[in-house]
Write a protein that holds these residues in place. Structure first.
Motif, PDB file in Angstrom:
ATOM      1  N   ARG A 188      22.763  43.181  39.977  1.00  0.00           N
ATOM      2  CA  ARG A 188      23.453  43.221  38.715  1.00  0.00           C
ATOM      3  C   ARG A 188      22.650  44.150  37.977  1.00  0.00           C
ATOM      4  NH1 ARG A 188      22.453  37.860  35.473  1.00  0.00           N
ATOM      5  NH2 ARG A 188      20.769  39.121  35.247  1.00  0.00           N
ATOM      6  N   ARG A 235       9.929  34.079  34.495  1.00  0.00           N
ATOM      7  CA  ARG A 235      10.530  33.651  33.301  1.00  0.00           C
ATOM      8  C   ARG A 235      10.871  32.143  33.587  1.00  0.00           C
ATOM      9  NH1 ARG A 235      16.477  35.197  31.880  1.00  0.00           N
ATOM     10  NH2 ARG A 235      16.422  36.507  33.870  1.00  0.00           N
ATOM     11  N   THR A 249      25.129  27.650  44.513  1.00  0.00           N
ATOM     12  CA  THR A 249      26.190  28.714  44.474  1.00  0.00           C
ATOM     13  C   THR A 249      26.014  29.561  45.312  1.00  0.00           C
ATOM     14  OG1 THR A 249      24.894  29.914  42.881  1.00  0.00           O
ATOM     15  CG2 THR A 249      26.589  28.440  41.724  1.00  0.00           C
ATOM     16  N   LEU A 272      28.980  28.933  48.452  1.00  0.00           N
ATOM     17  CA  LEU A 272      30.348  29.106  48.496  1.00  0.00           C
ATOM     18  C   LEU A 272      30.604  30.486  47.510  1.00  0.00           C
ATOM     19  CD1 LEU A 272      31.495  25.371  47.292  1.00  0.00           C
ATOM     20  CD2 LEU A 272      31.984  26.647  49.472  1.00  0.00           C
ATOM     21  N   GLY A 273      31.829  31.007  47.664  1.00  0.00           N
ATOM     22  CA  GLY A 273      32.300  32.359  47.078  1.00  0.00           C
ATOM     23  C   GLY A 273      32.397  31.894  45.653  1.00  0.00           C
ATOM     24  N   ILE A 274      32.429  32.893  44.560  1.00  0.00           N
ATOM     25  CA  ILE A 274      32.746  32.428  43.245  1.00  0.00           C
ATOM     26  C   ILE A 274      33.921  31.722  43.084  1.00  0.00           C
ATOM     27  CG2 ILE A 274      33.135  33.874  41.034  1.00  0.00           C
ATOM     28  CD1 ILE A 274      31.444  35.992  41.539  1.00  0.00           C
ATOM     29  N   ARG A 288      20.600  39.114  43.636  1.00  0.00           N
ATOM     30  CA  ARG A 288      21.697  39.125  42.890  1.00  0.00           C
ATOM     31  C   ARG A 288      21.201  39.669  41.455  1.00  0.00           C
ATOM     32  NH1 ARG A 288      24.199  32.982  42.596  1.00  0.00           N
ATOM     33  NH2 ARG A 288      25.491  32.835  44.389  1.00  0.00           N
ATOM     34  N   PRO A 294      17.557  31.738  36.597  1.00  0.00           N
ATOM     35  CA  PRO A 294      18.108  33.107  36.411  1.00  0.00           C
ATOM     36  C   PRO A 294      18.729  33.460  37.645  1.00  0.00           C
ATOM     37  CG  PRO A 294      15.809  32.940  35.624  1.00  0.00           C
ATOM     38  CD  PRO A 294      16.168  31.601  36.101  1.00  0.00           C
ATOM     39  N   GLY A 295      20.035  33.992  37.536  1.00  0.00           N
ATOM     40  CA  GLY A 295      20.753  34.377  38.565  1.00  0.00           C
ATOM     41  C   GLY A 295      21.695  33.725  39.318  1.00  0.00           C
ATOM     42  N   SER A 296      21.499  32.201  38.720  1.00  0.00           N
ATOM     43  CA  SER A 296      22.243  31.071  39.627  1.00  0.00           C
ATOM     44  C   SER A 296      23.744  31.278  39.240  1.00  0.00           C
ATOM     45  CB  SER A 296      21.865  29.723  38.890  1.00  0.00           C
ATOM     46  OG  SER A 296      21.853  29.713  37.626  1.00  0.00           O
ATOM     47  N   GLY A 297      24.129  32.031  38.149  1.00  0.00           N
ATOM     48  CA  GLY A 297      25.766  31.960  37.810  1.00  0.00           C
ATOM     49  C   GLY A 297      26.139  31.465  36.637  1.00  0.00           C
ATOM     50  N   LYS A 298      25.419  30.940  35.902  1.00  0.00           N
ATOM     51  CA  LYS A 298      25.678  30.300  34.683  1.00  0.00           C
ATOM     52  C   LYS A 298      26.649  31.020  33.737  1.00  0.00           C
ATOM     53  CE  LYS A 298      21.606  30.497  32.878  1.00  0.00           C
ATOM     54  NZ  LYS A 298      20.706  31.157  34.337  1.00  0.00           N
ATOM     55  N   THR A 299      26.406  32.310  33.482  1.00  0.00           N
ATOM     56  CA  THR A 299      27.373  33.079  32.801  1.00  0.00           C
ATOM     57  C   THR A 299      28.578  33.005  33.232  1.00  0.00           C
ATOM     58  OG1 THR A 299      25.470  34.223  32.222  1.00  0.00           O
ATOM     59  CG2 THR A 299      27.632  35.073  31.370  1.00  0.00           C
ATOM     60  N   THR A 300      28.705  33.642  34.450  1.00  0.00           N
ATOM     61  CA  THR A 300      29.909  33.736  35.188  1.00  0.00           C
ATOM     62  C   THR A 300      30.961  32.513  35.205  1.00  0.00           C
ATOM     63  OG1 THR A 300      28.912  35.175  36.971  1.00  0.00           O
ATOM     64  CG2 THR A 300      30.935  34.175  37.724  1.00  0.00           C
ATOM     65  N   TYR A 301      30.314  31.210  35.265  1.00  0.00           N
ATOM     66  CA  TYR A 301      31.277  30.153  35.509  1.00  0.00           C
ATOM     67  C   TYR A 301      31.420  29.473  33.947  1.00  0.00           C
ATOM     68  CZ  TYR A 301      30.107  30.585  40.411  1.00  0.00           C
ATOM     69  OH  TYR A 301      29.807  31.103  41.640  1.00  0.00           O
TER      70      TYR A 301
HETATM   71  N1  LIG Z   1      29.157  31.894  44.255  1.00  0.00           N
HETATM   72  C1  LIG Z   1      28.699  33.227  44.312  1.00  0.00           C
HETATM   73  N2  LIG Z   1      28.646  34.073  45.323  1.00  0.00           N
HETATM   74  C2  LIG Z   1      28.134  35.485  45.125  1.00  0.00           C
HETATM   75  N3  LIG Z   1      27.873  36.066  43.968  1.00  0.00           N
HETATM   76  C3  LIG Z   1      27.775  35.032  42.850  1.00  0.00           C
HETATM   77  C4  LIG Z   1      28.126  33.678  42.834  1.00  0.00           C
HETATM   78  N4  LIG Z   1      28.118  33.238  42.020  1.00  0.00           N
HETATM   79  C5  LIG Z   1      27.646  34.216  40.985  1.00  0.00           C
HETATM   80  N5  LIG Z   1      27.436  35.275  41.309  1.00  0.00           N
HETATM   81  C6  LIG Z   1      26.775  36.713  41.146  1.00  0.00           C
HETATM   82  O1  LIG Z   1      25.362  36.360  40.688  1.00  0.00           O
HETATM   83  C7  LIG Z   1      25.216  37.397  39.505  1.00  0.00           C
HETATM   84  C8  LIG Z   1      24.510  36.475  38.426  1.00  0.00           C
HETATM   85  O2  LIG Z   1      25.383  35.733  37.930  1.00  0.00           O
HETATM   86  P1  LIG Z   1      25.099  35.407  36.389  1.00  0.00           P
HETATM   87  O3  LIG Z   1      24.920  36.703  35.672  1.00  0.00           O
HETATM   88  O4  LIG Z   1      26.304  34.669  35.996  1.00  0.00           O
HETATM   89  O5  LIG Z   1      23.978  34.467  36.398  1.00  0.00           O
HETATM   90  P2  LIG Z   1      23.140  33.834  35.332  1.00  0.00           P
HETATM   91  O6  LIG Z   1      22.716  32.539  35.784  1.00  0.00           O
HETATM   92  O7  LIG Z   1      23.778  33.742  34.001  1.00  0.00           O
HETATM   93  O8  LIG Z   1      21.891  34.927  35.362  1.00  0.00           O
HETATM   94  P3  LIG Z   1      20.813  35.174  34.103  1.00  0.00           P
HETATM   95  O9  LIG Z   1      20.069  33.679  33.855  1.00  0.00           O
HETATM   96  O10 LIG Z   1      19.861  36.040  34.885  1.00  0.00           O
HETATM   97  O11 LIG Z   1      21.446  35.706  32.781  1.00  0.00           O
HETATM   98  C9  LIG Z   1      26.508  37.985  39.313  1.00  0.00           C
HETATM   99  O12 LIG Z   1      26.381  39.314  39.701  1.00  0.00           O
HETATM  100  C10 LIG Z   1      27.610  36.997  39.768  1.00  0.00           C
HETATM  101  O13 LIG Z   1      28.887  37.844  40.063  1.00  0.00           O
END
Ligand SMILES: Nc1ncnc2c1ncn2[C@@H]1O[C@H](COP(=O)(O)OP(=O)(O)OP(=O)(O)O)[C@@H](O)[C@H]1O
Length: 184
Positions: free
Chosen positions: A117, A132, A160, A163-165, A113, A15-22
């Motif tokens: 969020r 979780r 993640t 580095l930045g997004i 994060r 959770p919160g690793s950035g999966k959805t974003t990427y």
């Molecule tokens: N490299 C990064 N640097 C800073 N913030 C980031 C980076 N990558 C992702 N984020 C931010 O981290 C937050 C979590 O990202 P995201 O919702 O994609 O994660 P997730 O793994 O899908 O989370 P979940 O499992 O809780 O749904 C978002 O606000 C996103 O913008």
């Protein structure tokens, strides 16, 4: 191994690793369909006429709910031309995914994060995140005999928090493009 059905890309991570974003961006840029474990969960809730909370409560007692989500994940994988995102989807799709990506970050970064969020307290986000992760880990060990701390199935593991997004996305995009071009 390349599938004849079109690429299957799995993006997993805690959770919160950035999966959805990427995963969303990859799907958009590569012209693939985007799916997530969360979407399957919502679809199942709708099918059963339950709220998300009700389905969550049911899933805590009835393992067939999560197995149904895994089945939905696998079916979408079999169709191809997809990016599928979820904490555990890469293990579910381990035999059919062309590229398996694991995104991660230290717990404190992820919790901060999630708190930002979702607009929740850091302490709440911490408790829920640990809970979780534990539920997911125990389930995978119990049902599939799979230790999700073992990342050896992954083709790419990205921290993640370093580095930045945009930079993380560039690393992922370049890697995926290279693998797909080699395997076709
Ligand atoms: N490299 C990064 N640097 C800073 N913030 C980031 C980076 N990558 C992702 N984020 C931010 O981290 C937050 C979590 O990202 P995201 O919702 O994609 O994660 P997730 O793994 O899908 O989370 P979940 O499992 O809780 O749904 C978002 O606000 C996103 O913008």
């Amino acid at each position: 191994m390349a599938s004849r059905r079109g690429p299957v890309i799995a993006v997993s991570g805690p959770p919160g690793s950035g999966k959805t974003t990427y995963a969303r961006r990859l799907a958009e840029d590569l012209g693939l369909e985007f799916y997530s474990a969360g979407m399957f969960f919502r679809e199942l809730a709708k099918k059963r006429g339950l709220t998300l909370l009700e389905l969550n409560q049911l899933a805590a007692k009835d393992p067939s709910i999560d197995l149904e989500i895994d089945r939905m994940t696998y079916e979408v994988g079999l169709r191809g031309n997809v990016v599928v995102e979820g904490h555990l989807v890469a293990w579910v799709l381990r035999d059919i995914a062309d590229v398996k990506i694991y995104v991660t970050a230290p717990l404190d970064v992820r919790v901060n994060r999630i708190a930002a969020r979702d607009g929740v307290d850091v302490s709440v986000a911490l408790r829920e995140t640990i809970e979780r992760e534990n539920v997911h880990r125990r389930r995978f060990l119990a049902y599939y005999g799979i230790d999700i701390n073992d990342l050896s199935i992954f083709d790419l593991v990205v921290d993640t928090s370093k580095l930045g997004i945009e930079e993380v996305y560039r690393v992922i995009r370049e890697f995926v493009t290279l693998v797909l071009s080699r395997s076709r």
